[in-house]
Design a protein around this motif. Structure first.
Motif, PDB file in Angstrom:
ATOM      1  N   GLY A 198       0.818  -1.205   0.000  1.00 34.40           N
ATOM      2  CA  GLY A 198       0.000   0.000   0.000  1.00 34.40           C
ATOM      3  C   GLY A 198       0.851   1.253   0.000  1.00 34.40           C
ATOM      4  O   GLY A 198       2.066   1.199  -0.173  1.00 34.40           O
ATOM      5  N   ARG A 199       0.176   2.383   0.213  1.00 29.54           N
ATOM      6  CA  ARG A 199       0.851   3.685   0.222  1.00 29.54           C
ATOM      7  C   ARG A 199       0.816   4.282   1.623  1.00 29.54           C
ATOM      8  O   ARG A 199      -0.183   4.169   2.331  1.00 29.54           O
ATOM      9  N   LEU A 200       1.926   4.942   1.979  1.00 29.18           N
ATOM     10  CA  LEU A 200       2.002   5.602   3.268  1.00 29.18           C
ATOM     11  C   LEU A 200       1.058   6.793   3.292  1.00 29.18           C
ATOM     12  O   LEU A 200       1.048   7.606   2.378  1.00 29.18           O
ATOM     13  N   GLY A 201       0.277   6.889   4.362  1.00 28.82           N
ATOM     14  CA  GLY A 201      -0.666   7.990   4.516  1.00 28.82           C
ATOM     15  C   GLY A 201      -0.053   9.194   5.202  1.00 28.82           C
ATOM     16  O   GLY A 201      -0.642  10.270   5.213  1.00 28.82           O
ATOM     17  N   ASN A 202       1.118   9.011   5.781  1.00 30.10           N
ATOM     18  CA  ASN A 202       1.812  10.109   6.451  1.00 30.10           C
ATOM     19  C   ASN A 202       3.302   9.798   6.489  1.00 30.10           C
ATOM     20  O   ASN A 202       3.710   8.655   6.279  1.00 30.10           O
ATOM     21  N   ASP A 203       4.116  10.828   6.743  1.00 26.39           N
ATOM     22  CA  ASP A 203       5.539  10.594   6.951  1.00 26.39           C
ATOM     23  C   ASP A 203       5.699   9.828   8.258  1.00 26.39           C
ATOM     24  O   ASP A 203       4.980  10.090   9.230  1.00 26.39           O
ATOM     25  N   PRO A 204       6.631   8.890   8.315  1.00 25.75           N
ATOM     26  CA  PRO A 204       6.843   8.132   9.547  1.00 25.75           C
ATOM     27  C   PRO A 204       7.269   9.038  10.706  1.00 25.75           C
ATOM     28  O   PRO A 204       7.940  10.051  10.506  1.00 25.75           O
TER      29      PRO A 204
ATOM     30  N   ARG B 244       0.987   5.183   8.982  1.00 22.52           N
ATOM     31  CA  ARG B 244      -0.272   4.580   8.535  1.00 22.52           C
ATOM     32  C   ARG B 244      -0.098   4.154   7.079  1.00 22.52           C
ATOM     33  O   ARG B 244       0.521   4.857   6.288  1.00 22.52           O
ATOM     34  N   LEU B 245      -0.657   3.001   6.758  1.00 19.90           N
ATOM     35  CA  LEU B 245      -0.557   2.443   5.411  1.00 19.90           C
ATOM     36  C   LEU B 245      -1.967   2.217   4.875  1.00 19.90           C
ATOM     37  O   LEU B 245      -2.817   1.630   5.559  1.00 19.90           O
ATOM     38  N   ALA B 246      -2.212   2.684   3.652  1.00 20.92           N
ATOM     39  CA  ALA B 246      -3.518   2.509   3.012  1.00 20.92           C
ATOM     40  C   ALA B 246      -3.444   1.392   1.979  1.00 20.92           C
ATOM     41  O   ALA B 246      -2.547   1.369   1.138  1.00 20.92           O
ATOM     42  N   THR B 247      -4.393   0.457   2.070  1.00 18.56           N
ATOM     43  CA  THR B 247      -4.548  -0.566   1.036  1.00 18.56           C
ATOM     44  C   THR B 247      -5.937  -0.398   0.436  1.00 18.56           C
ATOM     45  O   THR B 247      -6.861   0.065   1.104  1.00 18.56           O
TER      46      THR B 247
ATOM     47  N   ARG C 141      12.301   5.259   8.875  1.00 20.15           N
ATOM     48  CA  ARG C 141      12.504   6.694   9.116  1.00 20.15           C
ATOM     49  C   ARG C 141      13.288   7.337   7.972  1.00 20.15           C
ATOM     50  O   ARG C 141      12.960   8.434   7.515  1.00 20.15           O
ATOM     51  N   ASP C 142      14.317   6.646   7.476  1.00 21.58           N
ATOM     52  CA  ASP C 142      15.219   7.221   6.484  1.00 21.58           C
ATOM     53  C   ASP C 142      14.717   7.145   5.045  1.00 21.58           C
ATOM     54  O   ASP C 142      15.098   7.971   4.219  1.00 21.58           O
TER      55      ASP C 142
END
Length: 109
Positions: A11-17, A32-35, A66-67
């Motif tokens: 999925g795609r990250l919904g926010n920066d870690p 958060r990860l969106a599928t 994080r990186d």
């Protein structure tokens, strides 16, 4: 028979870690990860359903997240489902389900 708790999400990250540290300085990264799942209704119209997952990583994997992981990136995460209990500010018991990952692959450039 051995029972397994294993999850594989793409999925795609919904926010920066967001990275913090435990008292022993072990890094912890959350995001958060969106599928998405798309299906057709009986009338032929398409419906896309998005599911949000709470992802958590510890140690070296937390540093990698994080990186390299950023909002909107397509990733594949492998780990296990964990549910934990906490008490909110109103002294009410709450539960949260998280995916504790041990591997992450970046799928876009």
């Amino acid at each position: 028979m051995s029972l397994k708790n294993k999850v594989l999400l793409t999925g795609r990250l919904g926010n920066d870690p967001e990275t913090t540290a435990l008292p022993d300085n072990t890094p912890v990264t959350k995001f958060r990860l969106a599928t998405n799942e798309t299906y057709k209704k009986q009338d032929g119209s398409k419906v896309t359903q998005t599911e949000w997952h709470n992802i958590k990583a510890f140690g070296k994997m937390a540093e990698i997240c994080r990186d390299y992981a950023t909002k909107g990136r397509l990733v594949q995460c492998e780990g296990r489902i964990a549910t934990r209990k906490y008490t909110d500010q109103h002294n009410v018991d709450r539960y949260i389900t998280e995916i504790i990952i041990n591997d992450m692959n970046l799928l876009d450039s």
